[in-house]
Design an enzyme around this catalytic site. Structure first.
Site, PDB file in Angstrom:
ATOM      1  N   SER A 288       0.790  -1.223   0.000  1.00  0.00           N
ATOM      2  CA  SER A 288       0.000   0.000   0.000  1.00  0.00           C
ATOM      3  C   SER A 288       0.826   1.279   0.000  1.00  0.00           C
ATOM      4  O   SER A 288       0.326   2.333  -0.366  1.00  0.00           O
ATOM      5  CB  SER A 288      -0.930   0.001   1.202  1.00  0.00           C
ATOM      6  OG  SER A 288      -0.178   0.027   2.393  1.00  0.00           O
TER       7      SER A 288
ATOM      8  N   HIS B 145      -5.720  -4.422  -1.636  1.00  0.00           N
ATOM      9  CA  HIS B 145      -5.530  -3.268  -2.520  1.00  0.00           C
ATOM     10  C   HIS B 145      -5.543  -3.694  -3.983  1.00  0.00           C
ATOM     11  O   HIS B 145      -4.913  -3.045  -4.826  1.00  0.00           O
ATOM     12  CB  HIS B 145      -4.219  -2.545  -2.205  1.00  0.00           C
ATOM     13  CG  HIS B 145      -4.300  -1.646  -1.011  1.00  0.00           C
ATOM     14  ND1 HIS B 145      -4.979  -0.447  -1.018  1.00  0.00           N
ATOM     15  CD2 HIS B 145      -3.823  -1.795   0.247  1.00  0.00           C
ATOM     16  CE1 HIS B 145      -4.892   0.125   0.173  1.00  0.00           C
ATOM     17  NE2 HIS B 145      -4.199  -0.682   0.961  1.00  0.00           N
TER      18      HIS B 145
ATOM     19  N   LYS C 113     -12.662  -1.774   0.781  1.00  0.00           N
ATOM     20  CA  LYS C 113     -11.916  -0.832  -0.072  1.00  0.00           C
ATOM     21  C   LYS C 113     -12.676  -0.677  -1.394  1.00  0.00           C
ATOM     22  O   LYS C 113     -13.703  -0.004  -1.406  1.00  0.00           O
ATOM     23  CB  LYS C 113     -10.474  -1.310  -0.227  1.00  0.00           C
ATOM     24  CG  LYS C 113      -9.702  -1.161   1.097  1.00  0.00           C
ATOM     25  CD  LYS C 113      -8.218  -1.429   0.992  1.00  0.00           C
ATOM     26  CE  LYS C 113      -7.496  -1.038   2.275  1.00  0.00           C
ATOM     27  NZ  LYS C 113      -7.026  -2.196   3.063  1.00  0.00           N
TER      28      LYS C 113
HETATM   29  C1  PLP Z   1      -6.838  -2.631   4.458  1.00  0.00           C
HETATM   30  C2  PLP Z   1      -6.105  -3.906   4.524  1.00  0.00           C
HETATM   31  C3  PLP Z   1      -6.491  -4.915   5.397  1.00  0.00           C
HETATM   32  C4  PLP Z   1      -7.598  -4.741   6.405  1.00  0.00           C
HETATM   33  O1  PLP Z   1      -8.839  -4.778   5.770  1.00  0.00           O
HETATM   34  P1  PLP Z   1     -10.156  -4.536   6.653  1.00  0.00           P
HETATM   35  O2  PLP Z   1     -11.209  -5.278   5.911  1.00  0.00           O
HETATM   36  O3  PLP Z   1     -10.364  -3.071   6.688  1.00  0.00           O
HETATM   37  O4  PLP Z   1      -9.899  -5.104   7.991  1.00  0.00           O
HETATM   38  C5  PLP Z   1      -5.802  -6.111   5.358  1.00  0.00           C
HETATM   39  N1  PLP Z   1      -4.765  -6.296   4.521  1.00  0.00           N
HETATM   40  C6  PLP Z   1      -4.345  -5.334   3.676  1.00  0.00           C
HETATM   41  C7  PLP Z   1      -3.198  -5.589   2.763  1.00  0.00           C
HETATM   42  C8  PLP Z   1      -4.998  -4.097   3.660  1.00  0.00           C
HETATM   43  O5  PLP Z   1      -4.574  -3.145   2.843  1.00  0.00           O
END
Ligand code: PLP
Length: 399
Positions: free
Chosen positions: A182, A210, A241
């Protein structure tokens, strides 16, 4: 007793504030979207994970509303008691179909999916081999397992192979990576990882948070992009997301592994079902992804426009193909201060983006991370570029 502990915490809080590590939250007074209202002022949002612009898509909102009317608000139960509806099963099937996997298990968040995916499989006589820059939830999940651990340097395939060889005696080896990292928006070399895993008889897990919905030719994810669909054993991803942005996550992959997780995975067994409304909205999201290439096309066009525009202005932008577009300040001595000052000035210009510096990213690699969305119009992207030009000149970065 609390008196002295409160005193201690107050001084610790003061300490992180003085180090510039205190995270303040900006308060948004409008729905999530390309434009948000902060402090009564409309600003352009370039830091959401709302990649496909579905967080306030009228079709998704309507699907959530209809499901709410039809199925009620919550389930007040874990899945295995009375928290499984036909909607949960349909969503699991459609996620498997979208990701090209055999089965899928839903969690309240991807954080929970990662927290519950290692411990059920990975006992003392196994080894987890994990990329140094993997997400915090993977790190925590790995901590909960009794397995041996090997951390390889970010994206270093030689180090990965060395770890596979070092742990050749393990009953099971699992290679774990984020599909997209990210901070830079860079991709795991999934094709090489799958080749190495096959050569050494190991399994592969990818966190696609992502990536799901918008990377690869039809948005299936990094495994589609790298041509390894069907070769990845376990995928975890989020509904929070690109896929609408509410809440929820899943683990998807080999049939027996998913069945085992339903029996053993603690965040699944001991935490509530996701609300029907999220299932209904997510099913609509998957329908949109199947039938409407508009969001994906707009996202790609916006990303190209932003990336090439920044480069033409003379900013230091990595080559890449992801809506995460980091702007670096590697040539500047006080890069962390510059990233902070630039992001503050950009906000004044109506562009909401975040500057990251040590310890979130390595020392000397401070950056402003922009995230572009299908919700942006080309005019929004152009306004962002104009603001970068103005603020860049002010700080002597651009001519
Ligand atoms: C945002 C993210 C998470 C967490 O996701 P949530 O559903 O908000 O708990 C886990 N792994 C990665 C790589 C992320 O970017």
């Amino acid at each position: 007793m609390y008196g002295s502990y409160g005193e201690y915490l107050r001084s610790e809080l003061e300490e992180i504030r003085s180090q510039g590590l205190y995270k303040s939250e900006r308060i948004i007074e409008s729905p999530q979207g390309a434009e948000v209202v902060v402090g009564g002022r409309k600003i352009l949002n370039f830091c959401a994970n709302n990649y496909l612009g579905l967080a306030s898509d009228p079709r998704v909102i309507e699907a959530a509303r209809q499901t709410l009317d039809q199925w009620g608000y919550g389930l007040s139960s874990v899945r295995f008691i009375c928290g499984t509806t036909s909607l949960h099963k349909r969503l699991e099937e459609e996620l498997s179909d979208f990701l090209g996997t055999e089965d899928t298990i839903l969690y309240a968040a991807c954080f929970d999916a990662n927290g519950g995916v290692f411990e059920p499989f990975m006992s003392e006589d196994t080894a987890i081999i994990t990329d140094q820059l993997n997400h915090a939830s993977i790190i925590d999940g790995v901590r909960l397992a009794k397995a041996r651990r090997a951390i390889y340097e970010h994206g270093d395939m030689e180090k990965l192979e060395a770890a596979l060889e070092l742990h050749a005696d393990a009953r099971l080896r699992l290679v774990v990576t984020d599909g997209v990292f990210s901070m830079d928006g860079d991709y795991a070399k999934l094709d090489e990882i799958c080749d190495l895993a096959e050569k050494h008889d190991a399994m592969v897990m990818v966190d696609e948070s992502h990536a799901t919905g918008f990377t690869g030719p039809t948005g299936r994810g990094t495994h589609e992009r790298c041509g390894v669909m069907g070769r990845v054993d376990v995928i975890t991803t989020t509904l929070g997301k690109a896929l609408g942005g509410a809440l929820g996550g899943c683990t998807s992959g080999r049939r027996e592994m998913i069945e085992w997780l339903r029996q053993k995975s603690r965040p699944y067994l001991f935490s509530n079902s996701i609300p029907p409304m999220i299932c209904g909205a997510s099913l609509e999201v998957l329908r949109i992804l199947r039938e409407d290439t508009g969001p994906l096309d707009r996202l790609r066009e916006n990303e190209r426009r932003l990336r090439s525009g920044l480069r033409e202005l003379g900013f230091d932008v990595n080559p890449g193909e992801h809506p995460i577009v980091p702007v670096h300040f590697r040539k500047h001595e006080y890069d962390a201060k510059l990233a902070q000052a630039m992001s503050a000035d950009l906000l004044e210009e109506g562009i909401y983006c975040i500057g990251f510096s040590f310890p979130v990213v390595p020392r000397g690699q401070a950056r402003i991370r922009l995230q572009v969305s299908a919700a942006h119009t080309p005019a929004h992207v152009d306004r962002c570029l104009e603001a970068f030009a103005t603020v860049g000149r002010r700080h002597g970065i651009t001519a």
